[in-house]
Design a protein around this motif. Structure first.
Motif, PDB file in Angstrom:
ATOM      1  N   TYR A 310      33.100  26.031 -20.909  1.00  0.00           N
ATOM      2  CA  TYR A 310      32.682  27.424 -20.723  1.00  0.00           C
ATOM      3  C   TYR A 310      33.141  27.943 -19.357  1.00  0.00           C
ATOM      4  O   TYR A 310      33.751  29.014 -19.258  1.00  0.00           O
ATOM      5  N   TYR A 311      32.854  27.192 -18.302  1.00  0.00           N
ATOM      6  CA  TYR A 311      33.220  27.664 -16.962  1.00  0.00           C
ATOM      7  C   TYR A 311      34.733  27.648 -16.746  1.00  0.00           C
ATOM      8  O   TYR A 311      35.282  28.520 -16.061  1.00  0.00           O
ATOM      9  N   ALA A 312      35.432  26.676 -17.343  1.00  0.00           N
ATOM     10  CA  ALA A 312      36.895  26.655 -17.249  1.00  0.00           C
ATOM     11  C   ALA A 312      37.495  27.870 -17.964  1.00  0.00           C
ATOM     12  O   ALA A 312      38.433  28.506 -17.471  1.00  0.00           O
ATOM     13  N   LEU A 313      36.929  28.218 -19.120  1.00  0.00           N
ATOM     14  CA  LEU A 313      37.389  29.383 -19.874  1.00  0.00           C
ATOM     15  C   LEU A 313      37.099  30.667 -19.102  1.00  0.00           C
ATOM     16  O   LEU A 313      37.972  31.558 -18.978  1.00  0.00           O
ATOM     17  N   LYS A 314      35.899  30.773 -18.564  1.00  0.00           N
ATOM     18  CA  LYS A 314      35.509  31.964 -17.802  1.00  0.00           C
ATOM     19  C   LYS A 314      36.412  32.151 -16.581  1.00  0.00           C
ATOM     20  O   LYS A 314      36.902  33.262 -16.309  1.00  0.00           O
ATOM     21  N   LYS A 315      36.659  31.055 -15.852  1.00  0.00           N
ATOM     22  CA  LYS A 315      37.499  31.106 -14.651  1.00  0.00           C
ATOM     23  C   LYS A 315      38.932  31.520 -15.000  1.00  0.00           C
ATOM     24  O   LYS A 315      39.553  32.334 -14.303  1.00  0.00           O
ATOM     25  N   THR A 316      39.450  30.988 -16.102  1.00  0.00           N
ATOM     26  CA  THR A 316      40.826  31.331 -16.514  1.00  0.00           C
ATOM     27  C   THR A 316      40.908  32.798 -16.921  1.00  0.00           C
ATOM     28  O   THR A 316      41.856  33.502 -16.548  1.00  0.00           O
ATOM     29  N   LEU A 317      39.926  33.280 -17.671  1.00  0.00           N
ATOM     30  CA  LEU A 317      39.926  34.688 -18.084  1.00  0.00           C
ATOM     31  C   LEU A 317      39.836  35.616 -16.876  1.00  0.00           C
ATOM     32  O   LEU A 317      40.503  36.665 -16.841  1.00  0.00           O
ATOM     33  N   GLU A 318      39.057  35.225 -15.883  1.00  0.00           N
ATOM     34  CA  GLU A 318      38.987  36.039 -14.656  1.00  0.00           C
ATOM     35  C   GLU A 318      40.337  36.081 -13.962  1.00  0.00           C
ATOM     36  O   GLU A 318      40.788  37.129 -13.489  1.00  0.00           O
ATOM     37  N   ALA A 319      41.037  34.950 -13.915  1.00  0.00           N
ATOM     38  CA  ALA A 319      42.367  34.900 -13.303  1.00  0.00           C
ATOM     39  C   ALA A 319      43.369  35.744 -14.089  1.00  0.00           C
ATOM     40  O   ALA A 319      44.330  36.273 -13.511  1.00  0.00           O
ATOM     41  N   LEU A 320      43.140  35.880 -15.393  1.00  0.00           N
ATOM     42  CA  LEU A 320      44.032  36.693 -16.240  1.00  0.00           C
ATOM     43  C   LEU A 320      43.620  38.163 -16.253  1.00  0.00           C
ATOM     44  O   LEU A 320      44.187  38.954 -17.009  1.00  0.00           O
ATOM     45  N   SER A 321      42.632  38.513 -15.420  1.00  0.00           N
ATOM     46  CA  SER A 321      42.122  39.895 -15.323  1.00  0.00           C
ATOM     47  C   SER A 321      41.623  40.408 -16.668  1.00  0.00           C
ATOM     48  O   SER A 321      41.837  41.568 -17.026  1.00  0.00           O
ATOM     49  N   TYR A 322      40.963  39.524 -17.413  1.00  0.00           N
ATOM     50  CA  TYR A 322      40.423  39.890 -18.723  1.00  0.00           C
ATOM     51  C   TYR A 322      39.322  40.926 -18.578  1.00  0.00           C
ATOM     52  O   TYR A 322      38.424  40.795 -17.749  1.00  0.00           O
ATOM     53  N   LYS A 323      39.433  41.963 -19.364  1.00  0.00           N
ATOM     54  CA  LYS A 323      38.395  42.996 -19.426  1.00  0.00           C
ATOM     55  C   LYS A 323      37.828  42.989 -20.838  1.00  0.00           C
ATOM     56  O   LYS A 323      38.477  43.429 -21.782  1.00  0.00           O
ATOM     57  N   GLY A 324      36.673  42.475 -20.987  1.00  0.00           N
ATOM     58  CA  GLY A 324      36.082  42.415 -22.316  1.00  0.00           C
ATOM     59  C   GLY A 324      34.754  41.691 -22.247  1.00  0.00           C
ATOM     60  O   GLY A 324      34.352  41.178 -21.204  1.00  0.00           O
ATOM     61  N   ILE A 325      34.079  41.645 -23.371  1.00  0.00           N
ATOM     62  CA  ILE A 325      32.758  41.014 -23.428  1.00  0.00           C
ATOM     63  C   ILE A 325      32.920  39.496 -23.369  1.00  0.00           C
ATOM     64  O   ILE A 325      33.801  38.920 -24.023  1.00  0.00           O
ATOM     65  N   PHE A 326      32.089  38.868 -22.569  1.00  0.00           N
ATOM     66  CA  PHE A 326      32.093  37.407 -22.473  1.00  0.00           C
ATOM     67  C   PHE A 326      30.646  36.934 -22.510  1.00  0.00           C
ATOM     68  O   PHE A 326      29.790  37.485 -21.826  1.00  0.00           O
ATOM     69  N   PRO A 327      30.342  35.935 -23.328  1.00  0.00           N
ATOM     70  CA  PRO A 327      28.931  35.533 -23.486  1.00  0.00           C
ATOM     71  C   PRO A 327      28.380  34.832 -22.251  1.00  0.00           C
ATOM     72  O   PRO A 327      29.139  34.312 -21.421  1.00  0.00           O
ATOM     73  N   SER A 328      27.060  34.806 -22.138  1.00  0.00           N
ATOM     74  CA  SER A 328      26.422  33.969 -21.119  1.00  0.00           C
ATOM     75  C   SER A 328      26.557  32.514 -21.572  1.00  0.00           C
ATOM     76  O   SER A 328      26.853  32.224 -22.737  1.00  0.00           O
ATOM     77  N   LEU A 329      26.337  31.600 -20.654  1.00  0.00           N
ATOM     78  CA  LEU A 329      26.378  30.179 -21.017  1.00  0.00           C
ATOM     79  C   LEU A 329      25.341  29.876 -22.097  1.00  0.00           C
ATOM     80  O   LEU A 329      25.611  29.116 -23.030  1.00  0.00           O
ATOM     81  N   PHE A 330      24.163  30.467 -21.983  1.00  0.00           N
ATOM     82  CA  PHE A 330      23.111  30.266 -22.989  1.00  0.00           C
ATOM     83  C   PHE A 330      23.612  30.694 -24.374  1.00  0.00           C
ATOM     84  O   PHE A 330      23.457  29.964 -25.359  1.00  0.00           O
ATOM     85  N   GLU A 331      24.250  31.869 -24.453  1.00  0.00           N
ATOM     86  CA  GLU A 331      24.775  32.358 -25.738  1.00  0.00           C
ATOM     87  C   GLU A 331      25.891  31.452 -26.257  1.00  0.00           C
ATOM     88  O   GLU A 331      26.002  31.203 -27.461  1.00  0.00           O
ATOM     89  N   TYR A 332      26.702  30.965 -25.333  1.00  0.00           N
ATOM     90  CA  TYR A 332      27.830  30.102 -25.729  1.00  0.00           C
ATOM     91  C   TYR A 332      27.311  28.773 -26.295  1.00  0.00           C
ATOM     92  O   TYR A 332      27.824  28.266 -27.308  1.00  0.00           O
ATOM     93  N   GLN A 333      26.285  28.224 -25.649  1.00  0.00           N
ATOM     94  CA  GLN A 333      25.689  26.996 -26.176  1.00  0.00           C
ATOM     95  C   GLN A 333      25.084  27.236 -27.564  1.00  0.00           C
ATOM     96  O   GLN A 333      25.177  26.375 -28.448  1.00  0.00           O
TER      97      GLN A 333
END
Length: 407
Positions: A310-333
């Motif tokens: 989850y955190y690796a995906l979130k960090k990569t999307l931030e580096a890619l300047s992703y603009k969109g909905i991303f779940p909380s860790l709780f939702e992802y679990q």
């Protein structure tokens, strides 16, 4: 060994295009099978050796991997045609993966997402790929399975793969809407239904040989059998609030290759085989990977591994300047847990094949058909003591979660 059309002239033209060198000349071509019997049911892999001279006079000896469809008379040919696995992989190498790699490179991620494709020939449904073996890439041991270091490298790779596909889908939504809807558990398709039902029958047969398991679980498993593919399909469904992306679809020990340093530590991982890439939740890849490829002590840390991805995906999307909905860790679990049924199937019926070391004939048809040869092979899969231990461990957990009840 080589198809009639795969001449020195064909390879020469392909290498001229790839190297942008019209003076390149092929001097010699020969080949041998790239996989042993039973290692690859989906295609025919041939290692091609080529001696050639470049325009600048440099003499090179290189090897490549030719990937072809299974022969049309193979028992599994109709199944793979129904799921269009070959055209999907051709498009992955030809269009989708290069676009994903470019998205990652824009943000400074320069790791390879795939082997280089020398040829993608849609007319003949073949590919010629760079051979990763001379580059010192190798598979980890599918029987010993993966430790934490190997596992986290794959999760980092999947995070980049998933993130790049999320951004690609935003940029070109039409591209992934075409060929990436079907998966092992697709509704309206029959081939893999027959395979999984046959595999699950073999699993129930094993459970019935163990009185302690039979008394508690046999009836529940028989009920699951009648709804198996529907329950599995629900696990791959995505709702409006679920994160969606292109997943690898068949991510397990044999479909990832590692590069090691001089001390034997894995440093890099590269995915291969994209026939089952599908648009669904990224946690589908996690369930598949966890249920097929991890050592017991690593799989026991599943919760932490989902968090790591989850955190690796979130960090990569931030580096890619992703603009969109991303779940909380709780939702992802929760998204991961809602697909727990996948582990009922994959852990109990796929993994025994993947770690098989027996001597029975592992023809594709023997995986699931109730012929004498099929039953002999299937029963021998469950003679593995490690598999028996895992079943003893996982069935009470799945039962406690309610996954063996009607739902």
């Amino acid at each position: 060994m080589l198809p009639e059309w795969l001449t020195e002239e064909y390879i020469q033209k392909a290498l001229q295009r790839f190297h942008k060198d019209n003076q390149l000349r092929v001097q010699k071509v020969w080949a041998k099978p790239a996989t042993e019997k039973g290692e690859n049911f989906v295609g025919v892999m041939t290692r091609i050796y080529v001696d050639f001279v470049q325009g600048d006079g440099a003499e090179l000896k290189k090897s490549y991997i030719l990937k072809q469809a299974v022969p049309s008379d193979a028992p599994q040919a109709n199944i793979f045609a129904e799921y269009d696995v070959y055209n999907r992989e051709l498009e992955m190498y030809d269009i989708v993966l290069p676009k994903m790699a470019k998205i990652l490179q824009e943000a400074g991620f320069n790791e390879n997402l795939m082997a280089e494709a020398i040829v993608v020939d849609r007319e003949r449904t073949i590919m010629i790929l760079e051979d990763l073996a001379p580059l010192r890439y190798t598979n980890a041991d599918r029987v010993k399975q993966l430790d934490m270091v190997h596992t986290k490298l794959v999760l980092d790779m999947l995070a980049k793969f998933h993130a790049a596909a999320i951004v690609l889908n935003q940029r070109e939504p039409h591209l992934l809407s075409r060929n990436y809807a079907s998966h092992f558990f697709s509704r309206g398709k029959k081939g893999y239904g027959e395979v999984f039902v046959g595999l699950f029958r073999a699993f129930i047969r094993y459970v019935k040989t163990k009185p302690s398991l039979k008394n508690r679980y046999a009836d529940k498993l028989e009920h699951i059998l009648t709804n198996l593919m529907d329950y599995a399909a629900r696990s791959v469904d995505v709702g409006e609030k679920d994160l969606q992306t292109l997943v690898h679809g068949d991510c397990w020990t044999t479909n990832v290759m590692y590069l090691y340093d001089d001390e034997g530590n894995p440093t890099t991982v590269l995915p291969i085989d994209f026939q089952f890439s599908t648009v669904t939740s990224p946690v589908v890849d996690l369930h598949y990977f966890f249920s097929t490829s991890l050592k017991i002590d690593v799989k026991a840390k599943e919760l932490e591994l989902v968090q790591y991805h989850y955190y690796a995906l979130k960090k990569t999307l931030e580096a890619l300047s992703y603009k969109g909905i991303f779940p909380s860790l709780f939702e992802y679990q929760l998204q991961f847990e809602r697909r727990r049924f996948l582990s009922v199937i994959i852990a109990n019926v796929f993994q025994p094949i993947m770690v098989y070391t027996g001597s029975e004939d592992c023809e594709f048809i023997n995986l699931y058909q109730d012929t004498p040869g099929g039953i002999k092979f299937q029963d021998s899969m469950y003679e593995n003591e490690e598999i028996q231990r895992r079943i003893d461990t996982i069935l009470p957990v799945l039962d406690a979660k309610g996954l063996l009840d009607a739902h």
